[in-house]
Design an enzyme around this catalytic site. Structure first.
Site, mmCIF file in Angstrom:
data_model
loop_
_atom_site.group_PDB
_atom_site.id
_atom_site.type_symbol
_atom_site.label_atom_id
_atom_site.label_comp_id
_atom_site.label_asym_id
_atom_site.label_seq_id
_atom_site.Cartn_x
_atom_site.Cartn_y
_atom_site.Cartn_z
ATOM 1 N N HIS A 180 0.827 -1.200 0.000
ATOM 2 C CA HIS A 180 0.000 0.000 0.000
ATOM 3 C C HIS A 180 0.866 1.258 0.000
ATOM 4 O O HIS A 180 2.080 1.198 0.230
ATOM 5 C CB HIS A 180 -0.953 0.005 1.199
ATOM 6 C CG HIS A 180 -0.261 0.083 2.521
ATOM 7 N ND1 HIS A 180 0.284 -1.016 3.156
ATOM 8 C CD2 HIS A 180 0.003 1.139 3.332
ATOM 9 C CE1 HIS A 180 0.830 -0.648 4.286
ATOM 10 N NE2 HIS A 180 0.693 0.655 4.429
ATOM 11 N N ASP A 182 0.871 5.030 1.814
ATOM 12 C CA ASP A 182 0.253 5.713 2.953
ATOM 13 C C ASP A 182 -0.567 6.923 2.534
ATOM 14 O O ASP A 182 -1.633 7.184 3.095
ATOM 15 C CB ASP A 182 1.316 6.127 3.970
ATOM 16 C CG ASP A 182 1.854 4.941 4.756
ATOM 17 O OD1 ASP A 182 1.263 3.851 4.662
ATOM 18 O OD2 ASP A 182 2.857 5.100 5.458
ATOM 19 N N HIS A 238 4.940 0.035 0.097
ATOM 20 C CA HIS A 238 5.557 -0.918 1.018
ATOM 21 C C HIS A 238 4.554 -1.938 1.530
ATOM 22 O O HIS A 238 3.350 -1.815 1.299
ATOM 23 C CB HIS A 238 6.181 -0.171 2.202
ATOM 24 C CG HIS A 238 5.192 0.655 2.977
ATOM 25 N ND1 HIS A 238 4.881 1.955 2.638
ATOM 26 C CD2 HIS A 238 4.432 0.362 4.059
ATOM 27 C CE1 HIS A 238 3.974 2.426 3.480
ATOM 28 N NE2 HIS A 238 3.681 1.474 4.350
ATOM 29 N N ARG A 248 4.779 -8.839 17.403
ATOM 30 C CA ARG A 248 5.482 -7.666 16.900
ATOM 31 C C ARG A 248 4.746 -6.404 17.345
ATOM 32 O O ARG A 248 3.561 -6.231 17.050
ATOM 33 C CB ARG A 248 5.543 -7.720 15.375
ATOM 34 C CG ARG A 248 6.231 -6.545 14.661
ATOM 35 C CD ARG A 248 5.969 -6.708 13.182
ATOM 36 N NE ARG A 248 6.707 -5.825 12.316
ATOM 37 C CZ ARG A 248 6.296 -4.620 11.924
ATOM 38 N NH1 ARG A 248 5.145 -4.139 12.392
ATOM 39 N NH2 ARG A 248 7.022 -3.906 11.077
#
Length: 273
Positions: A180, A182, A238, A248
């Site tokens: 995608h 941002d 990214h 995470r």
């Protein structure tokens, strides 16, 4: 001149970026900057309206010396405490201290409403001061590295903690691994930053952050306290690799050039009224 400085610094400090690994956990990086051509996402009207802030030089950077280990661990404690009050039924959960949004099963709840109903002292004023201090450090770093006057750059929404696990996705919000941009996903973004609150290979496997480039993808291995930041247009498309094991944690701290889209640091006393 600013572009020349960036280029020189990049080639001196990052001679092997073409191998696909932009930052590994074994490195302690002062500053690593990779300049990329700006996309056409930044329109002429936008450049004129937000002159001095819209990127003239686009790129991505990693720094390991902006946020101390103690600060990162303090932020991790805040994230863990808040996210423990909810959690997605899938593999991705978020906590937004600004709006109060907290993942809960397949929807979102307001963490401050929950804390008030339970008369809980989960968060302290000092927690929010830590959060604001770290945000300020990140904002100043982005201003300095991209040559933007501090008073032209504003914190914007959404800014949030994330927790990723190996649980199967239940809703589209759990599918964090899709490529995608941002600026397309969040129209307010001009600069994106990620502060990693856990370490690849120690706390989790998989979960690496990857920029999609025409030649070779560039991958960042997260580690506690590592800061990455980049211009938010399609020059920095990214994705996050699917988690293979562990948990995470990270914080996304986003910035805009549009004062009308600015948000303030959250104040605990206001949220619990």
């Amino acid at each position: 001149m600013v572009g020349l400085i960036f280029c020189l610094r990049y080639f001196v400090e990052n001679p092997t970026v073409s191998d696909g690994k932009f930052a590994s956990i074994d490195e302690q990086i002062g500053i690593r900057f990779h300049e990329v051509p700006c996309s056409k996402d930044y329109t002429s009207a936008e450049k004129q309206k937000f002159k001095g802030c819209i990127p003239e030089i686009c790129g991505r950077a990693v720094m390991d010396n902006v946020i101390s280990k103690d600060e990162a661990e303090g932020l991790l404690r805040i994230a863990k405490s808040g996210l423990a009050m909810g959690g997605s039924s899938g593999g991705a959960s978020i906590l937004d201290l600004h709006s109060g949004a907290l993942s809960h099963q397949d929807k979102f709840i307001n963490i401050y409403s929950v804390l008030k109903s339970e008369n809980s002292n989960l968060f302290l004023e000092e927690d929010f001061k830590t959060y604001a201090r770290i945000r300020e450090k990140i904002q100043l770093t982005i201003s300095n590295e991209f040559g933007i006057p501090r008073d032209k750059l504003y914190l914007t929404y959404p800014t949030f903690f994330s927790r990723m696990t190996t649980a199967a996705a239940k809703t589209m919000h759990d599918e964090y691994w899709h490529p995608h941009v941002d600026k397309e996903t969040y129209g307010t973004f001009h600069y994106t930053s990620l502060l990693y609150l856990s370490t690849h290979g120690k706390d989790f496997t998989g979960g690496r952050f990857t920029f999609i480039d025409k030649d070779t993808n560039k991958t960042i291995e997260p580690k506690l306290g590592r800061l990455s930041f980049f211009t938010s247009g399609s020059e920095n498309r990214h994705f996050v690799e699917k988690l293979q094991s562990g948990i995470r944690y990270a914080a996304t701290v986003s910035f805009t050039c549009d004062k009308n889209s600015a948000i303030k640091d959250p104040q605990l006393i206001d949220k619990l009224k």
